[in-house]
Design a protein around this motif. Structure first.
Motif, PDB file in Angstrom:
ATOM      1  N   ASP A 156       0.855  -1.388   0.417  1.00 34.77           N
ATOM      2  CA  ASP A 156       0.134  -0.147  -0.122  1.00 34.77           C
ATOM      3  C   ASP A 156       0.504   0.829   0.003  1.00 34.77           C
ATOM      4  O   ASP A 156       1.180   2.138   1.124  1.00 34.77           O
TER       5      ASP A 156
ATOM      6  N   SER B  56       0.331   5.107   1.945  1.00 34.93           N
ATOM      7  CA  SER B  56      -1.534   3.951   2.594  1.00 34.93           C
ATOM      8  C   SER B  56      -2.271   5.245   3.906  1.00 34.93           C
ATOM      9  O   SER B  56      -2.727   4.875   3.993  1.00 34.93           O
TER      10      SER B  56
ATOM     11  N   GLY C 193      -4.386   4.195   6.745  1.00 32.63           N
ATOM     12  CA  GLY C 193      -4.888   2.431   6.986  1.00 32.63           C
ATOM     13  C   GLY C 193      -6.113   2.176   6.434  1.00 32.63           C
ATOM     14  O   GLY C 193      -6.168   0.923   6.800  1.00 32.63           O
TER      15      GLY C 193
ATOM     16  N   GLN D 251      -6.767   1.096   3.196  1.00 32.63           N
ATOM     17  CA  GLN D 251      -6.260   0.264   2.546  1.00 32.63           C
ATOM     18  C   GLN D 251      -5.761  -0.769   3.014  1.00 32.63           C
ATOM     19  O   GLN D 251      -6.445  -1.798   2.037  1.00 32.63           O
ATOM     20  N   SER D 252      -5.122  -0.765   3.942  1.00 37.17           N
ATOM     21  CA  SER D 252      -3.928  -1.755   4.463  1.00 37.17           C
ATOM     22  C   SER D 252      -4.650  -2.525   5.166  1.00 37.17           C
ATOM     23  O   SER D 252      -5.099  -3.732   4.729  1.00 37.17           O
TER      24      SER D 252
ATOM     25  N   ALA E  61       3.244  -1.269   4.501  1.00 38.07           N
ATOM     26  CA  ALA E  61       2.632  -0.232   3.854  1.00 38.07           C
ATOM     27  C   ALA E  61       3.524   0.850   4.174  1.00 38.07           C
ATOM     28  O   ALA E  61       4.412   1.025   4.999  1.00 38.07           O
TER      29      ALA E  61
ATOM     30  N   ASP F 191       4.294   4.846   4.054  1.00 39.93           N
ATOM     31  CA  ASP F 191       4.272   5.822   3.650  1.00 39.93           C
ATOM     32  C   ASP F 191       4.815   7.359   4.606  1.00 39.93           C
ATOM     33  O   ASP F 191       5.891   6.453   5.014  1.00 39.93           O
TER      34      ASP F 191
ATOM     35  N   LEU G 229      -2.244   4.269  11.850  1.00 42.42           N
ATOM     36  CA  LEU G 229      -2.191   2.744  11.001  1.00 42.42           C
ATOM     37  C   LEU G 229      -1.362   1.822  12.070  1.00 42.42           C
ATOM     38  O   LEU G 229      -2.654   0.845  12.048  1.00 42.42           O
TER      39      LEU G 229
ATOM     40  N   VAL H 283      -1.300  -5.408   9.969  1.00 47.86           N
ATOM     41  CA  VAL H 283      -0.309  -5.137   9.146  1.00 47.86           C
ATOM     42  C   VAL H 283       1.397  -5.592   9.081  1.00 47.86           C
ATOM     43  O   VAL H 283       0.995  -5.108  10.605  1.00 47.86           O
TER      44      VAL H 283
ATOM     45  N   CYS I 264      -1.942   2.499  -4.818  1.00 42.67           N
ATOM     46  CA  CYS I 264      -1.205   3.730  -5.074  1.00 42.67           C
ATOM     47  C   CYS I 264      -2.636   4.664  -5.061  1.00 42.67           C
ATOM     48  O   CYS I 264      -2.998   5.279  -5.747  1.00 42.67           O
TER      49      CYS I 264
END
Length: 245
Positions: A53, A56, A59, A61-62, A74, A76, A85, A92, A115
């Motif tokens: 991800d 991310s 979080g 999508q994660s 993840a 970012d 997150l 995750v 993305c």
């Protein structure tokens, strides 16, 4: 200062602290994203399937990918969002603080890369998008999928249309103002928030690339992606592409 540096400073100064508020109820958004993935057959093909991800945030999508059974990495660049997150997504596996263009895919062979949330428009140039999608294609497993989402800012808004009410409640009002240039749009976020019962204003600006769905699809095809699906949801363009076997 390049676009990526501008975006990092913008998130540190203004956006990260209100990101979860701006995004809405976390569980609702995760469930919506999970349904989107299922609709497009983005589910693990094996018992251990890796997903990455990129950008991310906190979080959404994660969490959706992890709930579907993916082993998620993840990525970012904002500490505050990554700390959120960790709380939001205890399943995750890997959390990496990095600019997405600096992420090294060599340690993982993902089945899925996402993305989303306009992240791709935060890159410095379309050339950087080409490099990123090329790297993703090379490192995806055969049959793997790439999911992108972004706003198409190529159609210029005029006059007062350039002021957009993003979200508001009794304690906060977030508005953005758009200024159009040849290759990018300058976005100024205007946040009013209450301190001791009175509204205080906070301002910050950053650039977003002007990218169209047609340009992204053309680039994906040139990299070798196939089976490209495009749809638009609430003003966001979603593009799913596959590295065919």
């Amino acid at each position: 200062m390049n676009t990526t540096e501008q975006v990092q400073k913008h998130y540190e100064y203004l956006l990260a602290e209100i990101y979860s508020w701006m995004s809405g109820d976390f569980e609702t958004r995760v469930n919506q994203t999970k349904e989107f993935f299922i609709k497009h057959n983005i589910t693990p093909a094996a018992e251990i399937s890796a997903a990455v991800d990129l950008g991310s945030g906190h979080g959404i999508q994660s969490a959706a990918l992890a709930a579907l059974g993916f082993k998620v990495t993840a990525v970012d660049f904002n500490d505050r969002l990554l700390n959120e997150l960790k709380k939001n997504c205890p399943h995750v596996v890997n959390i990496i603080n990095s600019d997405i263009t600096g992420y090294d895919f060599s340690n993982v062979s993902p089945e899925v890369v996402v993305c989303m949330g306009d992240t791709i428009s935060h890159l410095d140039s379309f050339e950087d998008i080409k490099k990123l999608t090329g790297s993703i294609f090379r490192n995806l497993k055969p049959g793997g999928k790439l999911v992108l989402s972004f706003r198409d800012l190529t159609n210029e808004l005029k006059g007062t249309q350039r002021f957009i009410n993003v979200k508001s409640d009794d304690s906060k009002i977030l508005t953005c103002f758009l200024e159009y240039f040849n290759e990018y749009v300058n976005v100024t976020d205007i946040l009013h928030y209450k301190v001791n019962g009175k509204f205080v204003m906070k301002l910050s600006s950053y650039r977003k690339l002007k990218i169209s769905a047609a340009a992204i699809i053309s680039e994906l095809k040139s990299n070798g992606f196939n089976n490209i699906i495009q749809e638009q949801i609430s003003g966001m363009h979603y593009i799913i592409s596959e590295k065919t076997k």
